[in-house]
Design a protein around this motif. Sequence first.
Motif, mmCIF file in Angstrom:
data_model
loop_
_atom_site.group_PDB
_atom_site.id
_atom_site.type_symbol
_atom_site.label_atom_id
_atom_site.label_comp_id
_atom_site.label_asym_id
_atom_site.label_seq_id
_atom_site.Cartn_x
_atom_site.Cartn_y
_atom_site.Cartn_z
ATOM 1 N N LEU A 53 0.813 -1.209 0.000
ATOM 2 C CA LEU A 53 0.000 0.000 0.000
ATOM 3 C C LEU A 53 0.849 1.263 0.000
ATOM 4 O O LEU A 53 1.955 1.283 0.541
ATOM 5 N N PRO A 54 0.294 2.343 -0.576
ATOM 6 C CA PRO A 54 0.962 3.640 -0.455
ATOM 7 C C PRO A 54 0.895 4.130 0.992
ATOM 8 O O PRO A 54 0.160 3.599 1.830
ATOM 9 N N GLU A 55 1.624 5.174 1.270
ATOM 10 C CA GLU A 55 1.609 5.772 2.610
ATOM 11 C C GLU A 55 0.209 6.313 2.921
ATOM 12 O O GLU A 55 -0.490 6.814 2.042
ATOM 13 N N ASN A 56 -0.204 6.153 4.170
ATOM 14 C CA ASN A 56 -1.508 6.633 4.666
ATOM 15 C C ASN A 56 -2.689 5.848 4.089
ATOM 16 O O ASN A 56 -3.801 6.367 4.025
ATOM 17 N N PHE A 57 -2.443 4.609 3.669
ATOM 18 C CA PHE A 57 -3.504 3.725 3.196
ATOM 19 C C PHE A 57 -3.601 2.511 4.110
ATOM 20 O O PHE A 57 -2.607 2.102 4.723
ATOM 21 N N THR A 58 -4.790 1.944 4.204
ATOM 22 C CA THR A 58 -4.977 0.668 4.890
ATOM 23 C C THR A 58 -6.032 -0.139 4.138
ATOM 24 O O THR A 58 -6.722 0.397 3.265
ATOM 25 N N ILE A 59 -6.155 -1.424 4.467
ATOM 26 C CA ILE A 59 -7.063 -2.295 3.725
ATOM 27 C C ILE A 59 -7.595 -3.393 4.643
ATOM 28 O O ILE A 59 -6.912 -3.834 5.572
ATOM 29 N N SER A 60 -8.835 -3.797 4.408
ATOM 30 C CA SER A 60 -9.419 -4.961 5.074
ATOM 31 C C SER A 60 -10.148 -5.764 4.007
ATOM 32 O O SER A 60 -10.317 -5.308 2.873
ATOM 33 N N ALA A 61 -10.571 -6.971 4.374
ATOM 34 C CA ALA A 61 -11.213 -7.862 3.399
ATOM 35 C C ALA A 61 -12.549 -8.347 3.925
ATOM 36 O O ALA A 61 -12.695 -8.631 5.112
ATOM 37 N N THR A 62 -13.539 -8.438 3.025
ATOM 38 C CA THR A 62 -14.810 -9.081 3.328
ATOM 39 C C THR A 62 -14.921 -10.295 2.424
ATOM 40 O O THR A 62 -14.945 -10.160 1.194
ATOM 41 N N GLY A 86 -0.783 2.034 9.454
ATOM 42 C CA GLY A 86 0.325 2.665 8.754
ATOM 43 C C GLY A 86 1.282 1.663 8.144
ATOM 44 O O GLY A 86 2.179 2.035 7.386
ATOM 45 N N THR A 87 1.110 0.352 8.477
ATOM 46 C CA THR A 87 1.936 -0.683 7.862
ATOM 47 C C THR A 87 1.654 -0.725 6.365
ATOM 48 O O THR A 87 0.507 -0.761 5.950
ATOM 49 N N GLN A 88 2.704 -0.718 5.556
ATOM 50 C CA GLN A 88 2.505 -0.622 4.113
ATOM 51 C C GLN A 88 2.524 -1.969 3.399
ATOM 52 O O GLN A 88 2.294 -2.036 2.195
ATOM 53 N N LEU A 89 2.781 -3.056 4.137
ATOM 54 C CA LEU A 89 2.621 -4.401 3.595
ATOM 55 C C LEU A 89 1.697 -5.162 4.534
ATOM 56 O O LEU A 89 2.088 -5.587 5.613
ATOM 57 N N ILE A 90 0.434 -5.294 4.121
ATOM 58 C CA ILE A 90 -0.582 -5.963 4.927
ATOM 59 C C ILE A 90 -0.663 -7.437 4.509
ATOM 60 O O ILE A 90 -0.627 -7.748 3.314
ATOM 61 N N GLU A 91 -0.779 -8.337 5.472
ATOM 62 C CA GLU A 91 -0.903 -9.759 5.186
ATOM 63 C C GLU A 91 -2.130 -10.319 5.903
ATOM 64 O O GLU A 91 -2.326 -10.091 7.097
#
Length: 270
Positions: A53-62, A86-91
């Motif tokens: 992810l870019p800086e200041n992005f986050t993500i979740s999954a449904t 703020g983590t830029q590599l989400i797993e």
Amino acid sequence: MFAPDRPVHFTRQSPSVHNGLKGLRLLCISAMAWAVSGCSLLQTESFNFQAELPENFTISATTYYDAASGESCPGHKVVKSDQPKGTQLIELKLPLTEKVKGCSRVLKSVVLNIEGQWGKRELDMSLQKAALYIRDEPTETTRPFPASGPLVFQGQCQWLFRTVGSRRFIRKILQCRALDANGVVQKSLAGGSMLRDGLAGRTVKLVLSVAQKEQPYYRGWWLETPKGWRPCTGLWGTNNEEYCTEPYKFLDSFKMPDGRDCTVYPNCTE
């Protein structure tokens, strides 16, 4: 005369032989347990999802499931990362199958909820979606798995700006679209489809970038000048941004998120 019967001798097993037999019994029991629990093991099949992810992005999954055997038991669940904001590599680990109240379900799609922060305040954010689809049969758009490494989907997010309210404050809206193999932005959402066969245990990765230049939310409502974008007005006689028509007429001013009165975006002053 008859010879007396020979005595029968019982040989005591050595400790090593006894332990070997004990181990063999345990191995047999383990094999039986494996056979009995085969269905439950299948229920834990999953694949690894990563998001760069870019800086200041986050993500979740449904995750969305359908019944595996024609039953009526669809369902969905939200999966969030426990990594620091703020983590830029989400797993995330996403189950491919599950069993709920006796009903077996299989994963059909994953909606990815992207959140981008564009300002310092908590409400200075915008949401966008991406999607992954799991297919049982190949289609024209189904991506094959590489021989090794993750299956990578590329996407680009674009910040779109506009004014809102009577004081005409700048607000930003996030738009994320897929990139093709040549890096060209597509009309479709970021993400794509893949085959179920071979997905278990593999890694699927979404790599998002941000366009360098922001664009107006309403195309044709701002005019780009050497000093920056200027919001047009005058077509419908309001005090808000409107579609640009000649002779061009511009808003006297609008407000940046920090409260400054400006005439061009993003430079503020001409």
